[in-house]
Write a protein that holds these residues in place. Structure first.
Motif: not given
Length: 338
Positions: A213-233
């Protein structure tokens, strides 16, 4: 040996009474269980303390310890923190196990530094202490470490991600564990090393505690900050699956590469299903089994395990890349967390 996500009845019984007292040292007989379940009524007393008793990784670790204890006639007591990071709970578990007369304690430290004083007290009383999976800081605070080379695990998925990007400019999101936890730092740094990147190349970094659940929230936050993300570690597969859920909600699940570490059966299936591109598989059952054997040996002849024992890591993917050694998900599912 093939592994599945279904737990044996003994573990289901143990889980049934785990919720009553996750850190009490009340022994369970063969027909019941608790957060400090005890396997066997005699023999060498061995303690196992994990970060939580809900994460599948630690469930598998407990399974390995129980099997090894049964085979060697040892008496196993187990305890776990209430959550990943519960140092106080682990300290209490150590104190209770020492008072109960264990000959050795196997522990996955929630806080690599804060747990050291409690470990030192246990060792001063003649208890063999072995860290599993996560090293203490310093590593010499314990007698021995049985673990994956987490730097190598991170490096493998970093190399894979680099090869998979085929020269495209990477915009990296790092879904990490938590501050001060060595296993998280090592995996993160290993990934960057394998990718040939630095923290300056990470456009968004969030802590997840290894939770879906925290991973989902973190990813949502990251997409807001940097929509162009193309690699996720990601630190582990629950965090990876959380990231996948967030990306799918945005219609981005097909064009973002997710890599992870752990290689559990659920995570390996997610690789097979195309949700995760690759994962570094480690072997918690082996860590715990070898730990139990080391304590029994110490009890019998006084020989202490020492130093670091690498329990292995394998890159799992169905989309192999040139120059990166890997095995497919068929192998991964046959060996998940063995």
């Amino acid at each position: 040996m093939s592994r599945t996500s279904r737990l044996p009845s003994s573990l289901l019984r143990a889980a049934a009474c785990t919720g009553v007292a996750a850190l009490a040292l009340t022994a369970c007989g063969s027909g019941s269980g608790s957060g400090a379940a005890s396997t066997g009524s005699g023999g060498v007393k061995v303690g196992l303390i994990t970060k939580t008793d809900t994460n599948p990784f630690f469930v598998k670790m407990k399974e390995g310890a129980e099997k090894a204890a049964k085979e060697s006639g040892a008496q196993l007591s187990t305890a776990a923190g209430k959550f990943d990071g519960d140092n106080a709970g682990q300290v209490t578990a150590i104190e209770n196990m020492v008072a109960a007369g264990v000959k050795g304690i196997l522990i996955t430290p929630s806080d690599s530094k804060a747990i050291v004083p409690a470990i030192q007290k246990a060792r001063a009383k003649g208890v063999l202490v072995i860290a599993l999976d996560t090293p203490t800081e310093p590593q010499s605070a314990v007698d021995a470490l049985f673990a994956t080379d987490n730097l190598e695990a991170g490096k493998l998925i970093g190399e894979y991600a680099k090869a998979a990007m085929k020269g495209r400019t990477a915009k990296i999101a790092a879904l990490d564990l938590a501050p001060g936890v060595s296993v998280g730092v090592q995996r993160h740094n290993g990934f960057l090393k394998g990718f040939g990147a630095t923290d300056k190349d990470v456009v968004c970094a969030q802590d997840t505690g290894g939770d879906q659940a925290k991973g989902q929230t973190a990813m949502e936050n990251c997409l807001q900050k940097a929509p162009g993300i193309n690699v996720v570690y990601t630190i582990n597969e629950p965090a990876a699956l959380g990231a996948y859920t967030a990306l799918k909600a945005k219609g981005r699940e097909k064009d973002v590469l997710i890599v992870s570490v752990d290689g559990g059966c659920t995570g390996t299936q997610a690789v097979k299903d195309g949700k995760i591109a690759a994962t570094s598989q480690q072997y918690p059952l082996k860590m715990a089994a070898e730990g139990v054997k080391a304590v029994v040996t110490y009890a019998k002849d006084g020989k202490k395990a020492s130093g670091y024992t690498d329990t292995g890591v394998t890159l799992i993917t169905d989309k192999a890349r040139a120059g990166v050694t890997s095995k497919d998900t068929a192998y991964g599912l046959d060996n998940c967390w063995g």
